[in-house]
Write a protein that holds these residues in place. Structure first.
Motif, mmCIF file in Angstrom:
data_model
loop_
_atom_site.group_PDB
_atom_site.id
_atom_site.type_symbol
_atom_site.label_atom_id
_atom_site.label_comp_id
_atom_site.label_asym_id
_atom_site.label_seq_id
_atom_site.Cartn_x
_atom_site.Cartn_y
_atom_site.Cartn_z
ATOM 1 N N ALA A 145 34.010 45.469 29.995
ATOM 2 C CA ALA A 145 32.636 45.085 30.347
ATOM 3 C C ALA A 145 31.618 45.945 29.601
ATOM 4 O O ALA A 145 30.578 45.446 29.163
ATOM 5 C CB ALA A 145 32.429 45.194 31.858
ATOM 6 N N ILE A 146 31.919 47.222 29.435
ATOM 7 C CA ILE A 146 31.016 48.095 28.660
ATOM 8 C C ILE A 146 30.948 47.621 27.214
ATOM 9 O O ILE A 146 29.866 47.567 26.617
ATOM 10 C CB ILE A 146 31.474 49.565 28.759
ATOM 11 C CG1 ILE A 146 31.222 50.099 30.172
ATOM 12 C CG2 ILE A 146 30.774 50.433 27.719
ATOM 13 C CD1 ILE A 146 31.857 51.446 30.444
ATOM 14 N N LEU A 147 32.088 47.255 26.653
ATOM 15 C CA LEU A 147 32.077 46.712 25.292
ATOM 16 C C LEU A 147 31.291 45.404 25.228
ATOM 17 O O LEU A 147 30.547 45.159 24.274
ATOM 18 C CB LEU A 147 33.511 46.480 24.799
ATOM 19 C CG LEU A 147 34.332 47.719 24.500
ATOM 20 C CD1 LEU A 147 35.775 47.333 24.172
ATOM 21 C CD2 LEU A 147 33.721 48.501 23.354
ATOM 22 N N SER A 160 27.658 44.753 23.154
ATOM 23 C CA SER A 160 27.711 43.868 21.980
ATOM 24 C C SER A 160 26.413 43.072 21.875
ATOM 25 O O SER A 160 25.723 42.857 22.866
ATOM 26 C CB SER A 160 28.910 42.925 22.081
ATOM 27 O OG SER A 160 28.745 42.028 23.151
ATOM 28 N N PRO A 161 26.071 42.623 20.670
ATOM 29 C CA PRO A 161 24.828 41.858 20.511
ATOM 30 C C PRO A 161 24.948 40.473 21.148
ATOM 31 O O PRO A 161 25.994 39.838 21.056
ATOM 32 C CB PRO A 161 24.669 41.758 18.993
ATOM 33 C CG PRO A 161 26.024 41.944 18.443
ATOM 34 C CD PRO A 161 26.751 42.820 19.399
ATOM 35 N N LEU A 173 39.552 37.361 26.752
ATOM 36 C CA LEU A 173 40.825 37.400 26.026
ATOM 37 C C LEU A 173 41.196 38.834 25.639
ATOM 38 O O LEU A 173 42.380 39.185 25.598
ATOM 39 C CB LEU A 173 40.769 36.496 24.801
ATOM 40 C CG LEU A 173 40.681 34.998 25.118
ATOM 41 C CD1 LEU A 173 40.575 34.184 23.840
ATOM 42 C CD2 LEU A 173 41.868 34.539 25.946
ATOM 43 N N TYR A 174 40.194 39.637 25.389
ATOM 44 C CA TYR A 174 40.448 41.042 25.069
ATOM 45 C C TYR A 174 40.997 41.776 26.295
ATOM 46 O O TYR A 174 41.930 42.573 26.193
ATOM 47 C CB TYR A 174 39.160 41.683 24.566
ATOM 48 C CG TYR A 174 39.338 42.962 23.800
ATOM 49 C CD1 TYR A 174 40.388 43.135 22.920
ATOM 50 C CD2 TYR A 174 38.437 44.009 23.943
ATOM 51 C CE1 TYR A 174 40.551 44.304 22.215
ATOM 52 C CE2 TYR A 174 38.584 45.181 23.242
ATOM 53 C CZ TYR A 174 39.637 45.326 22.373
ATOM 54 O OH TYR A 174 39.797 46.494 21.677
ATOM 55 N N LEU A 175 40.429 41.490 27.462
ATOM 56 C CA LEU A 175 40.953 42.080 28.693
ATOM 57 C C LEU A 175 42.397 41.650 28.917
ATOM 58 O O LEU A 175 43.243 42.453 29.319
ATOM 59 C CB LEU A 175 40.091 41.690 29.898
ATOM 60 C CG LEU A 175 40.573 42.197 31.258
ATOM 61 C CD1 LEU A 175 40.622 43.724 31.291
ATOM 62 C CD2 LEU A 175 39.684 41.660 32.360
ATOM 63 N N TRP A 176 42.696 40.410 28.645
ATOM 64 C CA TRP A 176 44.056 39.909 28.782
ATOM 65 C C TRP A 176 45.001 40.657 27.846
ATOM 66 O O TRP A 176 46.101 41.049 28.234
ATOM 67 C CB TRP A 176 44.060 38.411 28.504
ATOM 68 C CG TRP A 176 45.330 37.694 28.798
ATOM 69 C CD1 TRP A 176 46.270 38.012 29.752
ATOM 70 C CD2 TRP A 176 45.823 36.533 28.154
ATOM 71 N NE1 TRP A 176 47.305 37.113 29.732
ATOM 72 C CE2 TRP A 176 47.053 36.189 28.758
ATOM 73 C CE3 TRP A 176 45.333 35.729 27.134
ATOM 74 C CZ2 TRP A 176 47.799 35.092 28.347
ATOM 75 C CZ3 TRP A 176 46.082 34.633 26.745
ATOM 76 C CH2 TRP A 176 47.306 34.336 27.346
ATOM 77 N N ALA A 177 44.573 40.877 26.604
ATOM 78 C CA ALA A 177 45.404 41.607 25.641
ATOM 79 C C ALA A 177 45.587 43.065 26.054
ATOM 80 O O ALA A 177 46.694 43.619 25.947
ATOM 81 C CB ALA A 177 44.776 41.529 24.244
#
Length: 168
Positions: free
Chosen positions: A50-52, A56-57, A137-141
């Motif tokens: 969530a911080i990422l 992000s823009p 998807l990043y959290l899933w990875a």
């Protein structure tokens, strides 16, 4: 000539071991290793992602050169599934490409744009939705890295591995 090994060799040779070897864990046993106690790790990893996401823009500024191409591919699949031009699929794709030449639907595998199309259908087409798709998807990875490393490492080390994976 038949050469038989002597009895003393039997005691040290692995082929003649009589004790049972520990069996590798089955998939269900490995799944049981990730338990309710791992939920705080998932929450902390979700906070990191969530911080990422927040940093992000979101105003149409993409960080990477191919990010807008992935987004337009998701929009293409969203429009394709919404319009369903079954009888004129080739012409639909060519017209879409003429209108949006950044389309790279045949260059990248279709799984990510299809998932992104589902997010666009749920939350509307926007840069923020495209970033949200990446974050989920990043959290899933990252969670996958945690679960995989739990097979061999402690919870603390697995969490560290997942954070390192998230920071890459």
């Amino acid at each position: 000539l038949l050469i038989l090994p002597n009895e003393r060799a039997h005691a040290f040779h692995p082929m003649y071991k009589t004790e049972k070897m520990a069996a590798a864990p089955t998939a269900t046993e490995a799944a049981r290793r990730v338990q309710w106690i791992d939920i705080p790790a998932l929450c902390l990893l979700a906070v990191a992602i969530a911080i990422l996401f927040v940093s992000s823009p979101h105003e149409g500024d993409f960080w990477w050169s191919d990010a807008p191409r992935h987004a337009i591919d998701g929009v293409f699949y969203y429009d394709l599934l919404r319009d369903l031009p079954i009888l004129r699929l080739k012409q639909y794709a060519m017209d879409y490409y003429l209108q949006y030449p950044a389309l790279t639907a045949l260059f990248y595998p279709p799984l990510f744009p299809l998932v992104e199309a589902a997010f666009f259908a749920m939350f509307g087409v926007s840069h923020t939705t495209a970033q949200l798709t990446v974050a989920v998807l990043y959290l899933w990875a990252v969670w996958g890295a945690y679960v995989l490393s739990r097979r061999w490492l402690s919870r603390t080390l697995s969490f560290s591995v997942a954070l390192l994976f998230a920071g890459m």
